[in-house]
Design a protein around this motif. Structure first.
Motif, mmCIF file in Angstrom:
data_model
loop_
_atom_site.group_PDB
_atom_site.id
_atom_site.type_symbol
_atom_site.label_atom_id
_atom_site.label_comp_id
_atom_site.label_asym_id
_atom_site.label_seq_id
_atom_site.Cartn_x
_atom_site.Cartn_y
_atom_site.Cartn_z
ATOM 1 N N PRO A 18 31.178 70.483 42.652
ATOM 2 C CA PRO A 18 31.303 70.118 41.228
ATOM 3 C C PRO A 18 30.366 70.907 40.326
ATOM 4 O O PRO A 18 30.718 71.212 39.186
ATOM 5 N N THR A 19 29.185 71.259 40.839
ATOM 6 C CA THR A 19 28.263 72.053 40.029
ATOM 7 C C THR A 19 28.824 73.453 39.802
ATOM 8 O O THR A 19 28.748 73.998 38.688
ATOM 9 N N CYS A 20 29.422 74.033 40.835
ATOM 10 C CA CYS A 20 30.041 75.355 40.692
ATOM 11 C C CYS A 20 31.183 75.321 39.677
ATOM 12 O O CYS A 20 31.328 76.233 38.856
ATOM 13 N N MET A 21 32.003 74.267 39.725
ATOM 14 C CA MET A 21 33.117 74.183 38.789
ATOM 15 C C MET A 21 32.623 74.017 37.359
ATOM 16 O O MET A 21 33.206 74.574 36.417
ATOM 17 N N TYR A 22 31.555 73.261 37.175
ATOM 18 C CA TYR A 22 30.976 73.107 35.836
ATOM 19 C C TYR A 22 30.487 74.465 35.329
ATOM 20 O O TYR A 22 30.726 74.840 34.168
ATOM 21 N N LEU A 23 29.796 75.216 36.197
ATOM 22 C CA LEU A 23 29.303 76.540 35.808
ATOM 23 C C LEU A 23 30.462 77.486 35.504
ATOM 24 O O LEU A 23 30.390 78.285 34.566
ATOM 25 N N ALA A 24 31.528 77.390 36.300
ATOM 26 C CA ALA A 24 32.686 78.270 36.083
ATOM 27 C C ALA A 24 33.286 78.044 34.711
ATOM 28 O O ALA A 24 33.730 78.990 34.048
ATOM 29 N N ASN A 25 33.308 76.784 34.265
ATOM 30 C CA ASN A 25 33.828 76.487 32.933
ATOM 31 C C ASN A 25 32.937 77.037 31.835
ATOM 32 O O ASN A 25 33.346 77.083 30.673
ATOM 33 N N LYS A 26 31.730 77.447 32.198
ATOM 34 C CA LYS A 26 30.828 78.118 31.255
ATOM 35 C C LYS A 26 30.939 79.646 31.376
ATOM 36 O O LYS A 26 30.175 80.370 30.733
ATOM 37 N N GLY A 27 31.854 80.113 32.237
ATOM 38 C CA GLY A 27 32.020 81.549 32.410
ATOM 39 C C GLY A 27 31.143 82.145 33.489
ATOM 40 O O GLY A 27 31.030 83.374 33.587
ATOM 41 N N ILE A 28 30.523 81.308 34.328
ATOM 42 C CA ILE A 28 29.636 81.779 35.394
ATOM 43 C C ILE A 28 30.413 81.839 36.706
ATOM 44 O O ILE A 28 31.006 80.848 37.135
ATOM 45 N N ARG A 29 30.405 83.001 37.335
ATOM 46 C CA ARG A 29 31.079 83.162 38.629
ATOM 47 C C ARG A 29 30.185 82.541 39.705
ATOM 48 O O ARG A 29 29.187 83.140 40.102
ATOM 49 N N ALA A 30 30.549 81.358 40.152
ATOM 50 C CA ALA A 30 29.702 80.592 41.065
ATOM 51 C C ALA A 30 30.384 80.418 42.420
ATOM 52 O O ALA A 30 31.573 80.092 42.490
ATOM 53 N N ALA A 31 29.623 80.628 43.489
ATOM 54 C CA ALA A 31 30.099 80.405 44.853
ATOM 55 C C ALA A 31 29.168 79.410 45.523
ATOM 56 O O ALA A 31 28.034 79.218 45.080
ATOM 57 N N ASN A 32 29.647 78.765 46.574
ATOM 58 C CA ASN A 32 28.752 77.869 47.307
ATOM 59 C C ASN A 32 28.967 78.001 48.802
ATOM 60 O O ASN A 32 30.083 78.256 49.272
ATOM 61 N N VAL A 33 27.859 77.868 49.530
ATOM 62 C CA VAL A 33 27.864 78.018 50.983
ATOM 63 C C VAL A 33 27.261 76.765 51.602
ATOM 64 O O VAL A 33 26.095 76.431 51.335
#
Length: 287
Positions: free
Chosen positions: A171-186
């Motif tokens: 959910p944190t990655c998706m929130y960042l993505a909506n801000k235009g941040i390319r986020a991945a998680n491992v």
């Protein structure tokens, strides 16, 4: 004899319900977010939302004014057209309900500071511009790199979140993505070596997420119960095992000198805000 009301019933009885009309010539997302933020300061009050979005002509406004008259209450609006604004304000004055032009103070202050005129086109923040396509691209990237997928391409990320299960990575990655941040998680999985790509990352900001082991155990138990998979609970939710997972994760974070965020008492929004601050500092340091 009637049973005494429970504390929850008493709280419900004391709750104050009130009508709020959100009137926007755009999507209304700004008003909705603002209402949630301010209503949170009044726990005993419950807003009954009436959302009117994309109100861009007087026929649409007629319907809005009729709803306000039928259910009088606070009116929050973002409307650019001067004639429509005037009609809305006059009607609210007649009904003796407050009408708040939510963006006016900020827009006026910014106009004065910059010495520039405001644009008068509704919904400009939602135009299909470069920023819009950047956000869509970030969402696509994040979906493709969720939960350890496509680790060969992690170097293209802006942010990589690493942590044990149930530390709010997705959910944190998706929130960042909506801000235009390319986020991945491992994810860090017991008995499974982390992908070797993590050791060689240079461009992305890598952040370790951690949480209180007792709380993590509770969250995992609740999730398995909801999924009807209680048979996995022993290995997945055992408190001692979770503590060991968290300890190993923290050792890894320290070894790699990654910043660490404890999400135990943080909302996704708060965690994302901290990450955005770290990213801003990092980018500033890179010039």
């Amino acid at each position: 004899m009637a049973a005494p009301a429970s504390s929850n019933d008493q709280k419900q009885q004391r709750r104050t319900f009130f009508h709020v009309h959100l009137v926007s010539d755009s999507t209304g997302e700004t008003l909705s977010t603002l209402l949630k933020s301010v209503a949170a300061r009044f726990p005993s009050a419950k807003p009954l939302e009436h959302v009117a979005s994309l109100v861009r002509n007087h026929t649409q406004l007629d319907s809005v004014l009729a709803r306000i008259e039928q259910s009088p209450g606070l009116v929050m609006y973002t409307v650019v057209d001067p004639g429509m604004r005037r009609r809305l304000e006059v009607k609210c004055a007649e009904l003796q309900v407050p009408a708040i032009a939510c963006l006016d103070p900020i827009l006026n202050a910014l106009a004065d500071y910059l010495g520039l005129e405001q644009a008068s086109q509704a919904g400009m923040q939602h135009e299909l511009d470069e920023d819009y396509f950047r956000r869509i691209g970030a969402i696509d990237f994040t979906l493709a790199h969720d939960d350890g997928q496509n680790t060969w391409n992690l170097e293209a990320a802006d942010v990589v979140l690493v942590g044990v299960s149930r530390t709010s990575k997705t959910p944190t990655c998706m929130y960042l993505a909506n801000k235009g941040i390319r986020a991945a998680n491992v994810p860090l999985v017991p008995g499974v070596d982390p992908p070797p790509e993590l050791d060689s990352l240079r461009r992305p900001l890598v952040v370790g997420l951690t949480a209180n082991p007792d709380r993590l155990s509770q969250i995992r138990t609740s999730r398995l119960s909801n999924l009807g998979s209680e048979d996995r609970a022993q290995s997945y939710t055992d408190t001692d095992g979770v503590r060991e997972e968290v300890r190993n994760a923290k050792r890894m974070f320290v070894r790699n000198e990654w910043p660490v965020i404890d999400v135990t008492k943080r909302s996704v929004e708060e965690t994302a805000a901290k990450i955005l601050t770290l990213l801003s500092i990092r980018r500033g340091g890179e010039g």
